[in-house]
Design a protein around this motif. Structure first.
Motif, PDB file in Angstrom:
ATOM      1  N   VAL A 170       0.838  -1.203   0.000  1.00  0.00           N
ATOM      2  CA  VAL A 170       0.000   0.000   0.000  1.00  0.00           C
ATOM      3  C   VAL A 170       0.872   1.253   0.000  1.00  0.00           C
ATOM      4  CG1 VAL A 170      -1.664   1.350   1.354  1.00  0.00           C
ATOM      5  CG2 VAL A 170      -1.947  -1.128   1.124  1.00  0.00           C
ATOM      6  N   VAL A 171       1.920   1.252   0.802  1.00  0.00           N
ATOM      7  CA  VAL A 171       2.824   2.402   0.881  1.00  0.00           C
ATOM      8  C   VAL A 171       3.497   2.643  -0.467  1.00  0.00           C
ATOM      9  CG1 VAL A 171       4.985   3.236   1.889  1.00  0.00           C
ATOM     10  CG2 VAL A 171       3.231   2.221   3.360  1.00  0.00           C
ATOM     11  N   LEU A 172       4.061   1.601  -1.062  1.00  0.00           N
ATOM     12  CA  LEU A 172       4.771   1.751  -2.335  1.00  0.00           C
ATOM     13  C   LEU A 172       3.841   2.196  -3.461  1.00  0.00           C
ATOM     14  CD1 LEU A 172       7.111  -1.377  -2.151  1.00  0.00           C
ATOM     15  CD2 LEU A 172       7.782   1.028  -1.945  1.00  0.00           C
ATOM     16  N   LYS A 173       2.583   1.775  -3.410  1.00  0.00           N
ATOM     17  CA  LYS A 173       1.613   2.192  -4.423  1.00  0.00           C
ATOM     18  C   LYS A 173       1.227   3.659  -4.269  1.00  0.00           C
ATOM     19  CE  LYS A 173      -0.692  -2.284  -5.108  1.00  0.00           C
ATOM     20  NZ  LYS A 173      -1.954  -3.054  -4.880  1.00  0.00           N
ATOM     21  N   SER A 174       1.311   4.187  -3.059  1.00  0.00           N
ATOM     22  CA  SER A 174       0.798   5.534  -2.777  1.00  0.00           C
ATOM     23  C   SER A 174       1.822   6.636  -3.023  1.00  0.00           C
ATOM     24  CB  SER A 174       0.340   5.620  -1.310  1.00  0.00           C
ATOM     25  OG  SER A 174      -0.597   4.622  -0.999  1.00  0.00           O
ATOM     26  N   LEU A 175       3.106   6.336  -2.907  1.00  0.00           N
ATOM     27  CA  LEU A 175       4.129   7.383  -2.933  1.00  0.00           C
ATOM     28  C   LEU A 175       4.313   7.990  -4.314  1.00  0.00           C
ATOM     29  CD1 LEU A 175       6.858   5.755  -0.660  1.00  0.00           C
ATOM     30  CD2 LEU A 175       4.936   7.211  -0.012  1.00  0.00           C
ATOM     31  N   SER A 176       4.678   9.258  -4.319  1.00  0.00           N
ATOM     32  CA  SER A 176       4.977   9.961  -5.572  1.00  0.00           C
ATOM     33  C   SER A 176       6.083  10.980  -5.331  1.00  0.00           C
ATOM     34  CB  SER A 176       3.724  10.665  -6.092  1.00  0.00           C
ATOM     35  OG  SER A 176       3.271  11.651  -5.180  1.00  0.00           O
ATOM     36  N   ARG A 177       6.625  11.517  -6.451  1.00  0.00           N
ATOM     37  CA  ARG A 177       7.655  12.557  -6.413  1.00  0.00           C
ATOM     38  C   ARG A 177       8.892  12.125  -5.620  1.00  0.00           C
ATOM     39  NH1 ARG A 177       3.875  17.897  -5.259  1.00  0.00           N
ATOM     40  NH2 ARG A 177       2.464  17.585  -7.047  1.00  0.00           N
ATOM     41  N   PRO A 178       9.475  10.985  -5.917  1.00  0.00           N
ATOM     42  CA  PRO A 178      10.692  10.565  -5.211  1.00  0.00           C
ATOM     43  C   PRO A 178      11.850  11.517  -5.512  1.00  0.00           C
ATOM     44  CG  PRO A 178      10.306   9.175  -7.121  1.00  0.00           C
ATOM     45  CD  PRO A 178       9.101  10.030  -6.986  1.00  0.00           C
ATOM     46  N   ASN A 179      12.674  11.787  -4.523  1.00  0.00           N
ATOM     47  CA  ASN A 179      13.863  12.610  -4.753  1.00  0.00           C
ATOM     48  C   ASN A 179      15.097  11.704  -4.809  1.00  0.00           C
ATOM     49  OD1 ASN A 179      14.429  11.936  -2.090  1.00  0.00           O
ATOM     50  ND2 ASN A 179      14.000  13.999  -1.278  1.00  0.00           N
ATOM     51  N   LEU A 180      16.274  12.304  -4.839  1.00  0.00           N
ATOM     52  CA  LEU A 180      17.510  11.538  -4.965  1.00  0.00           C
ATOM     53  C   LEU A 180      17.686  10.590  -3.782  1.00  0.00           C
ATOM     54  CD1 LEU A 180      20.124  10.987  -6.519  1.00  0.00           C
ATOM     55  CD2 LEU A 180      21.182  12.903  -5.258  1.00  0.00           C
ATOM     56  N   ARG A 181      17.366  11.064  -2.596  1.00  0.00           N
ATOM     57  CA  ARG A 181      17.497  10.225  -1.406  1.00  0.00           C
ATOM     58  C   ARG A 181      16.540   9.025  -1.481  1.00  0.00           C
ATOM     59  NH1 ARG A 181      20.195   7.306   1.841  1.00  0.00           N
ATOM     60  NH2 ARG A 181      19.405   7.152   3.964  1.00  0.00           N
ATOM     61  N   THR A 182      15.359   9.257  -2.015  1.00  0.00           N
ATOM     62  CA  THR A 182      14.388   8.183  -2.201  1.00  0.00           C
ATOM     63  C   THR A 182      14.970   7.102  -3.097  1.00  0.00           C
ATOM     64  OG1 THR A 182      12.603   9.839  -2.105  1.00  0.00           O
ATOM     65  CG2 THR A 182      12.021   7.626  -2.854  1.00  0.00           C
ATOM     66  N   LYS A 183      15.574   7.515  -4.187  1.00  0.00           N
ATOM     67  CA  LYS A 183      16.148   6.560  -5.144  1.00  0.00           C
ATOM     68  C   LYS A 183      17.266   5.745  -4.505  1.00  0.00           C
ATOM     69  CE  LYS A 183      16.865   7.814  -9.347  1.00  0.00           C
ATOM     70  NZ  LYS A 183      17.364   8.541 -10.541  1.00  0.00           N
ATOM     71  N   GLU A 184      18.074   6.400  -3.676  1.00  0.00           N
ATOM     72  CA  GLU A 184      19.157   5.682  -2.992  1.00  0.00           C
ATOM     73  C   GLU A 184      18.590   4.610  -2.049  1.00  0.00           C
ATOM     74  OE1 GLU A 184      21.252   8.767  -1.018  1.00  0.00           O
ATOM     75  OE2 GLU A 184      22.367   9.431  -2.799  1.00  0.00           O
ATOM     76  N   ILE A 185      17.553   4.984  -1.312  1.00  0.00           N
ATOM     77  CA  ILE A 185      16.940   4.045  -0.358  1.00  0.00           C
ATOM     78  C   ILE A 185      16.333   2.862  -1.108  1.00  0.00           C
ATOM     79  CG2 ILE A 185      15.092   3.739   1.349  1.00  0.00           C
ATOM     80  CD1 ILE A 185      15.492   6.752   2.042  1.00  0.00           C
ATOM     81  N   LEU A 186      15.587   3.162  -2.190  1.00  0.00           N
ATOM     82  CA  LEU A 186      14.897   2.101  -2.929  1.00  0.00           C
ATOM     83  C   LEU A 186      15.882   1.194  -3.674  1.00  0.00           C
ATOM     84  CD1 LEU A 186      11.842   4.090  -4.321  1.00  0.00           C
ATOM     85  CD2 LEU A 186      11.864   2.423  -2.453  1.00  0.00           C
ATOM     86  N   THR A 187      16.948   1.787  -4.186  1.00  0.00           N
ATOM     87  CA  THR A 187      17.967   0.968  -4.860  1.00  0.00           C
ATOM     88  C   THR A 187      18.591  -0.017  -3.884  1.00  0.00           C
ATOM     89  OG1 THR A 187      18.470   2.762  -6.409  1.00  0.00           O
ATOM     90  CG2 THR A 187      20.122   1.038  -6.152  1.00  0.00           C
ATOM     91  N   ASP A 188      18.816   0.452  -2.676  1.00  0.00           N
ATOM     92  CA  ASP A 188      19.358  -0.421  -1.644  1.00  0.00           C
ATOM     93  C   ASP A 188      18.362  -1.528  -1.286  1.00  0.00           C
ATOM     94  OD1 ASP A 188      21.458  -0.942   0.428  1.00  0.00           O
ATOM     95  OD2 ASP A 188      19.770  -0.560   1.761  1.00  0.00           O
ATOM     96  N   LYS A 189      17.066  -1.190  -1.299  1.00  0.00           N
ATOM     97  CA  LYS A 189      16.030  -2.172  -0.971  1.00  0.00           C
ATOM     98  C   LYS A 189      15.997  -3.307  -1.991  1.00  0.00           C
ATOM     99  CE  LYS A 189      14.285   0.022   2.596  1.00  0.00           C
ATOM    100  NZ  LYS A 189      14.484  -0.504   3.977  1.00  0.00           N
ATOM    101  N   LEU A 190      16.352  -3.026  -3.228  1.00  0.00           N
ATOM    102  CA  LEU A 190      16.296  -4.043  -4.273  1.00  0.00           C
ATOM    103  C   LEU A 190      17.251  -5.213  -4.008  1.00  0.00           C
ATOM    104  CD1 LEU A 190      15.988  -1.884  -7.517  1.00  0.00           C
ATOM    105  CD2 LEU A 190      14.259  -3.412  -6.539  1.00  0.00           C
ATOM    106  N   HIS A 191      18.219  -4.990  -3.134  1.00  0.00           N
ATOM    107  CA  HIS A 191      19.154  -6.068  -2.792  1.00  0.00           C
ATOM    108  C   HIS A 191      18.574  -7.021  -1.751  1.00  0.00           C
ATOM    109  CE1 HIS A 191      22.266  -4.225  -5.180  1.00  0.00           C
ATOM    110  NE2 HIS A 191      22.215  -3.097  -4.478  1.00  0.00           N
ATOM    111  N   ASN A 192      17.410  -6.651  -1.224  1.00  0.00           N
ATOM    112  CA  ASN A 192      16.757  -7.495  -0.220  1.00  0.00           C
ATOM    113  C   ASN A 192      16.072  -8.674  -0.903  1.00  0.00           C
ATOM    114  OD1 ASN A 192      15.131  -8.633   1.767  1.00  0.00           O
ATOM    115  ND2 ASN A 192      14.681  -6.663   2.731  1.00  0.00           N
ATOM    116  N   LYS A 193      16.522  -9.871  -0.651  1.00  0.00           N
ATOM    117  CA  LYS A 193      16.002 -11.059  -1.320  1.00  0.00           C
ATOM    118  C   LYS A 193      14.572 -11.414  -0.891  1.00  0.00           C
ATOM    119  CE  LYS A 193      20.558 -13.150  -1.978  1.00  0.00           C
ATOM    120  NZ  LYS A 193      21.427 -14.338  -1.713  1.00  0.00           N
ATOM    121  N   SER A 194      14.107 -10.816   0.207  1.00  0.00           N
ATOM    122  CA  SER A 194      12.770 -11.133   0.691  1.00  0.00           C
ATOM    123  C   SER A 194      11.681 -10.343  -0.039  1.00  0.00           C
ATOM    124  CB  SER A 194      12.665 -10.862   2.193  1.00  0.00           C
ATOM    125  OG  SER A 194      12.810  -9.479   2.467  1.00  0.00           O
ATOM    126  N   LEU A 195      12.090  -9.401  -0.911  1.00  0.00           N
ATOM    127  CA  LEU A 195      11.106  -8.606  -1.647  1.00  0.00           C
ATOM    128  C   LEU A 195      10.279  -9.491  -2.566  1.00  0.00           C
ATOM    129  CD1 LEU A 195      12.937  -5.347  -2.797  1.00  0.00           C
ATOM    130  CD2 LEU A 195      11.165  -5.553  -1.061  1.00  0.00           C
TER     131      LEU A 195
END
Length: 313
Positions: A272-297
């Motif tokens: 629900v959170v990921l579907k709702s968010l908009s207007r990511p900034n540079l810090r957002t991209k860094e956080i999400l890129t790091d999340k992609l390494h999480n195998k539990s996704l």
């Protein structure tokens, strides 16, 4: 056999000692008529050790119809929603069961569980229906015959204490709940309970807080709402997320801190959170890129993250 003078001492003491809980000032009191012969006063109090608020009543009464147990003295507590919370036995007092045997800790724990069970069969049966009419039990203390509890109902009472359990269940689960609930709106404002409700671990308190949170209070309440996203309840996190609203979802400076702890949210709320968010900034991209390494996704989570990274919102 318990010494006769000890019994008389306990009996007299139960009507001399009162509860050790002081009501709030100005006093909030409810006159609770349990039945035609029993009326008790229920006061709003604050526990001095935990700072928690409760409705409290002190009860001292002869509770056993067949006299096989001694009169009881007990402090009863309900939460601010009117739900029974717990009981305590004043220092120096004891509960007794058949033939004046003392309760042990297992008996007290079982009684607590029974009183909290609002769906107990005790709700629907007269006390006499729990008794085995075919069996007899001899009381040494009374030199008399009494009836044991039917075996089919043995799991809904403390052994040897049917009358005590039955009476207390109906006292704590009676119409006192509605009487307390009727005062909630006024008391909530009068004592400014918003923070107490919001920071409580009680889902019913958290829900009431969210229900009463007005639109013009949302921005100031954002830190509280974010904290409620991590509530153990299944419903509260979704309710809190809806209260945060579009202005929060579109402000990456606000939601980036939440994204860092995304995995701590319940799985369905993460989507629900990921579907709702908009207007990511540079810090957002860094956080999400790091999340992609999480195998539990999950695959759905990965797709939503890719959309955010590529501004596909």
């Amino acid at each position: 056999m318990i010494n006769y003078w000890m019994i008389m001492f306990l009996f007299m003491l139960s009507f001399q000692v009162r509860g050790q809980h002081k009501p709030l000032v100005p006093e909030v009191a409810i006159e609770y008529r349990v039945n035609d012969t029993l009326e008790i006063q229920v006061n709003l109090i604050q526990d001095q050790k935990t700072a928690a608020y409760y409705y409290h009543a002190f009860l001292a009464t002869d509770i056993c119809n067949d006299k096989v147990c001694l009169p009881i003295q007990v402090d009863l507590f309900w939460n601010l929603m009117g739900e029974y919370d717990h009981f305590s036995v004043p220092q120096g007092q004891v509960f007794t069961k058949f033939d004046h045997q003392y309760f042990d800790q297992t008996d007290y724990d079982l009684l607590q569980d029974i009183l909290r069970d609002t769906l107990s069969p005790i709700r629907d049966y007269a006390v006499e229906e729990f008794l085995d009419k075919k069996e007899q039990k001899y009381s040494i203390e009374l030199d008399a015959i009494t009836r044991p509890t039917l075996k089919v109902f043995s799991n809904v009472t403390v052994p040897g204490a049917l009358y005590t359990v039955y009476a207390l269940w109906h006292i704590v689960n009676g119409n006192i709940k509605q009487l307390i609930r009727n005062k909630l709106d006024v008391v909530y404002k009068q004592y400014q309970f918003a923070d107490f409700f919001a920071t409580s671990n009680s889902a019913s308190y958290q829900e009431y807080y969210l229900e009463k949170l007005a639109g013009d209070q949302i921005v100031a309440a954002e830190p509280v709402l974010v904290r409620l996203l991590f509530s153990n309840d299944e419903y509260i996190p979704h309710y809190a997320w809806r209260k945060l609203g579009a202005s929060y979802y579109a402000d990456s400076d606000k939601y980036n801190d939440l994204l860092i702890e995304l995995e701590k949210l319940k799985p369905h709320l993460q989507l629900v959170v990921l579907k709702s968010l908009s207007r990511p900034n540079l810090r957002t991209k860094e956080i999400l890129t790091d999340k992609l390494h999480n195998k539990s996704l999950s695959q759905n989570q990965k797709e939503l993250i890719y959309k955010l990274l590529n501004y596909e919102k």
